[in-house]
Write an enzyme that holds these catalytic residues in place. Structure first.
Site, PDB file in Angstrom:
ATOM      1  N   ARG A  88      -9.377  -6.690   4.962  1.00 20.60           N
ATOM      2  CA  ARG A  88      -7.976  -6.288   5.016  1.00 20.60           C
ATOM      3  C   ARG A  88      -7.398  -6.783   6.342  1.00 20.60           C
ATOM      4  NH1 ARG A  88      -5.145  -0.751   6.923  1.00 20.60           N
ATOM      5  NH2 ARG A  88      -3.039  -1.285   6.292  1.00 20.60           N
ATOM      6  N   ASP A 144      -1.765  -7.342   4.110  1.00 23.51           N
ATOM      7  CA  ASP A 144      -0.853  -6.256   3.749  1.00 23.51           C
ATOM      8  C   ASP A 144       0.537  -6.778   3.405  1.00 23.51           C
ATOM      9  OD1 ASP A 144      -2.724  -4.250   4.221  1.00 23.51           O
ATOM     10  OD2 ASP A 144      -1.296  -3.012   5.328  1.00 23.51           O
ATOM     11  N   HIS A 202       4.149   5.407  -1.335  1.00 25.17           N
ATOM     12  CA  HIS A 202       2.789   5.414  -0.779  1.00 25.17           C
ATOM     13  C   HIS A 202       2.810   6.384   0.398  1.00 25.17           C
ATOM     14  CE1 HIS A 202      -1.108   3.450   0.461  1.00 25.17           C
ATOM     15  NE2 HIS A 202      -0.743   4.023   1.596  1.00 25.17           N
ATOM     16  N   GLY A 204       0.735   8.534   2.744  1.00 20.96           N
ATOM     17  CA  GLY A 204      -0.500   8.920   3.408  1.00 20.96           C
ATOM     18  C   GLY A 204      -0.170   9.286   4.835  1.00 20.96           C
ATOM     19  N   ASN A 205      -1.142   9.179   5.745  1.00 21.47           N
ATOM     20  CA  ASN A 205      -0.827   9.386   7.154  1.00 21.47           C
ATOM     21  C   ASN A 205       0.174   8.333   7.607  1.00 21.47           C
ATOM     22  OD1 ASN A 205      -1.235  10.700   9.752  1.00 21.47           O
ATOM     23  ND2 ASN A 205      -2.218   8.794  10.360  1.00 21.47           N
ATOM     24  N   GLY A 206      -0.035   7.099   7.148  1.00 20.38           N
ATOM     25  CA  GLY A 206       0.998   6.083   7.201  1.00 20.38           C
ATOM     26  C   GLY A 206       1.718   6.129   5.867  1.00 20.38           C
ATOM     27  N   GLU A 375      -7.045   0.219  -3.002  1.00 15.72           N
ATOM     28  CA  GLU A 375      -6.882  -1.041  -2.284  1.00 15.72           C
ATOM     29  C   GLU A 375      -8.187  -1.828  -2.228  1.00 15.72           C
ATOM     30  OE1 GLU A 375      -4.039  -0.345   1.301  1.00 15.72           O
ATOM     31  OE2 GLU A 375      -4.847   1.619   0.744  1.00 15.72           O
TER      32      GLU A 375
END
EC number: 2.7.2.1
Length: 388
Positions: A88, A144, A202, A204-206, A375
């Site tokens: 990634r 990304d 999306h 999440g924490n991000g 992912e």
């Protein structure tokens, strides 16, 4: 049997999953606190675990440790069984697809570290180490940003001096692209359609949101960096840029220190002292304002992107850690999306689900879903596709 290793390297951590040729997860885990005191936690297909502390002066020692653990637990007998490694990579600039890593590609990933210093350099360092530890494996970079290269100029341009873009590559790139790609492909399968229109959250924490039209990204909330957009665990999201200069002057902090505060001390943490949404929701009502600020921002982006899609929308989709698990957040967001007339089925939240579930009722003008993103499997598939 040939195996594929998927790696997600951070500035002081490495997350990994090892797959066989049938997409079965053989092992997964992470090495963290690299450069500090070193810790690891691995899980294996047979249910066994391996965790503890070990000195990781650099990413190389962490990688060596996890590879040796795979051999110790008989997941592999020799490193030559790993025929491909998917990495990634956060910032890919104008790469429209994942790519086999050549010396020229690796050099470019290092060069793009100026756009994503927290991510690209450690990712490139790990690629370099993997190439030396497993020399026969094919390495693939999965960016990304690639999924968002379909965005039109009206979505990615900033109203800034032209020189900033032409000489310094300042524009909106968007992130979480591999997750959006997975969810989009999954909905093509679920709805049996060649192309879908979705608003994907999306969370999440991000956290970010994307507008998907005809299965392509036409806009997304993260911009030049992952700091733009939604309120996140520790990131502020959208903010007046003048605040940076003002706080720097008022506190005698450097610009880097202020940006660091916006990345690491803001968001949910800044509003409530809790960076984890589970802590925010378990400390209501004192954290109600935090919840309202967070969900209002999400709702505003949903309406904005629904308008930009300007076509029949196949679904409003929630995914990632918060989106897949926090029913209260989805309910609070939907309660703030007034113009779309969305109606949820309370009983739907009581049903367990493995991959996805529909949350809206028959009265809703827009179908709402939860989907578990993956992912890692997308990265694994890219390795297989590009290694042929």
């Amino acid at each position: 049997m040939n195996k594929i290793l998927v790696i997600n390297a951070g500035s002081s951590s490495i997350k990994f999953q090892l797959y066989d040729a049938n997409e079965k997860v053989l092992a997964k885990g992470l090495c963290e606190r690299i450069f500090i005191d070193g810790a690891f936690k691995y899980e294996f297909e047979d249910g066994s675990k391996d965790e503890g502390n070990s000195a990781f002066p650099t990413h190389k020692e962490a990688l060596t440790h996890l590879l040796e653990s795979l051999k110790k637990h008989k997941v592999i007998n020799d490193l030559s069984e790993i025929v491909g490694v998917g990495h990634r990579v956060v910032q890919g600039a104008y790469w429209t697809d994942s790519t086999l890593i050549t010396p020229q590609v690796l050099e470019k990933i290092y060069e793009l570290a100026k756009l994503a210093p927290l991510h690209n350099k450690p990712e490139a360092d790990v690629i370099d180490v993997v190439q030396k530890l497993i020399p026969k494996a094919k390495n693939v970079a999965v960016f990304d940003t690639s999924f968002h290269t379909s965005m039109p100029e009206v979505a990615y341009e900033y109203a800034i001096p032209r020189e900033w873009k032409e000489k310094h590559l300042v524009r909106r790139y968007g992130y979480h692209g591999t997750s959006y790609r997975y969810v989009t492909k999954r909905f093509e399968q679920l709805l049996n359609k060649k192309a879908v229109n979705l608003v994907i959250c999306h969370l999440g924490n991000g956290a970010s949101i994307a507008a998907i039209k005809d299965s392509k990204s036409i806009n997304t909330s993260m911009g030049f960096t992952p700091l733009e957009g939604l309120v996140m665990g520790t990131r502020s999201g959208d903010i007046d840029p003048s605040v940076v200069q003002y706080i720097a002057k008022q506190t005698n902090k450097t610009l880097d220190q202020v940006i660091d505060d916006l990345n690491k001390k803001s968001g949910l943490l800044g509003l409530s002292s809790y960076a984890d949404m589970r802590d925010v929701t378990s400390n209501l009502p004192k954290t109600q304002l935090t919840l309202d600020v967070y969900t209002q921002r999400v709702a505003d982006y949903i309406l904005k992107y629904a308008n930009q899609i300007n076509a029949s929308i196949d679904g409003l989709v929630f995914t990632a850690g918060v989106g897949e698990n926090a029913s209260l957040i989805i309910q609070e967001v939907v309660n703030k999306v007034h113009l779309l007339k969305v109606s949820l089925d309370p009983k739907a939240f009581e049903q367990k689900y493995s991959d996805y579930r529909k949350l809206s009722d028959d009265k809703s003008q827009l179908n709402v879903y939860q989907v578990r993103t993956n992912e890692e499997i997308m990265i694994m598939r890219d390795v297989v596709r590009l290694s042929k």
